[in-house]
Design an enzyme around this catalytic site. Structure first.
Site, short mmCIF file in Angstrom:
data_model
loop_
_atom_site.label_atom_id
_atom_site.label_comp_id
_atom_site.label_asym_id
_atom_site.label_seq_id
_atom_site.Cartn_x
_atom_site.Cartn_y
_atom_site.Cartn_z
N ASP A 18 -6.41 -126.39 -45.91
CA ASP A 18 -6.26 -127.38 -44.85
C ASP A 18 -4.89 -127.20 -44.21
OD1 ASP A 18 -6.78 -129.84 -43.38
OD2 ASP A 18 -5.34 -130.76 -44.75
N ASP A 20 -2.94 -130.02 -41.75
CA ASP A 20 -2.13 -131.24 -41.71
C ASP A 20 -2.06 -131.89 -43.09
OD1 ASP A 20 -1.43 -131.49 -38.85
OD2 ASP A 20 -3.59 -131.60 -38.58
#
Length: 222
Positions: A18, A20
């Protein structure tokens, strides 16, 4: 679950990352944009912030304003994406991210993010991080996290069985997506421990990558 203090070793054939909250700390801009949006719609900012991490913006809007037409959410999301892409003030790397990504050069890994191409490019550049060669962004999927589609696409692009992938995630939606994909999940940061990852670390300084002779990736965590 709290940050692991007991060393843990995981083995994978590929890593799915991922962005953020996992590689990039963009909390400052996410707070600014979404709290402004909450104010425009008469919603409590604290409650909104509990929903938005990890999802595509229109998916968060669908949760927060369930009676609003999908088309309106998509149009609103497009405006917000433009705002977020233009605002990189305070965007920095998660501690250890640059070293972690450097250690993955030549090893199978992919970025799997709910951001679109312009936003993910802007934030990774702002944080001084290289973009992985394989990227699954908002444009690549039909369903947002917590749906597992993004992680399954990442595994397919790398040619690796989902069961042989380790996901790095920070949000409840992302951790649920990784679990639904049948993958081992490493939670990163303070939000992650609330959502039941397999192991959780405060940041990426607690992860060391070792390439094995048989093409596997050994992760030393803790």
């Amino acid at each position: 679950m709290t940050a692991t203090t007991t060393p843990t070793v995981l083995t994978a054939r590929a890593l799915l990352l991922d962005m953020d909250g996992t590689l990039v700390n963009s909390d400052a801009v996410v707070e600014r944009i979404w709290r402004r949006w909450a104010g425009r719609h008469g919603l409590d900012g604290d409650e909104v912030m509990k929903v938005v991490h990890g999802r595509q913006g229109h998916a968060s809007m669908a949760v927060l304003l369930p009676d609003r037409p999908v088309e309106q959410n998509l149009a609103d999301n497009a405006r917000m994406l433009a705002e977020e892409t233009a605002d990189t003030d305070g965007v920095v790397e998660i501690p250890g991210a640059s070293t972690f990504l450097a250690s993955l050069r030549g090893l199978p890994h992919a970025l799997v993010t709910s951001a679109d191409v312009p936003l993910s490019t802007a934030r990774m550049n702002a944080a001084g991080l290289p973009l992985p060669e394989v990227r699954v962004t908002a444009e690549s999927v039909g369903a947002s996290k917590p749906d597992p589609e993004g992680f399954l696409k990442g595994a397919a692009e790398l040619g690796v069985d989902p069961a042989d992938c380790v996901v790095f995630e920070d949000s409840g939606a992302g951790i649920a997506a990784g679990r639904a994909a049948g993958m081992t999940v490493v939670g990163v940061g303070p939000r992650a421990g609330l959502h039941g990852p397999d192991v959780v670390v405060p940041d990426l300084t607690r992860v060391r990558v070792e390439a094995t002779g048989d093409g596997a990736i050994r992760l030393h965590i803790g």
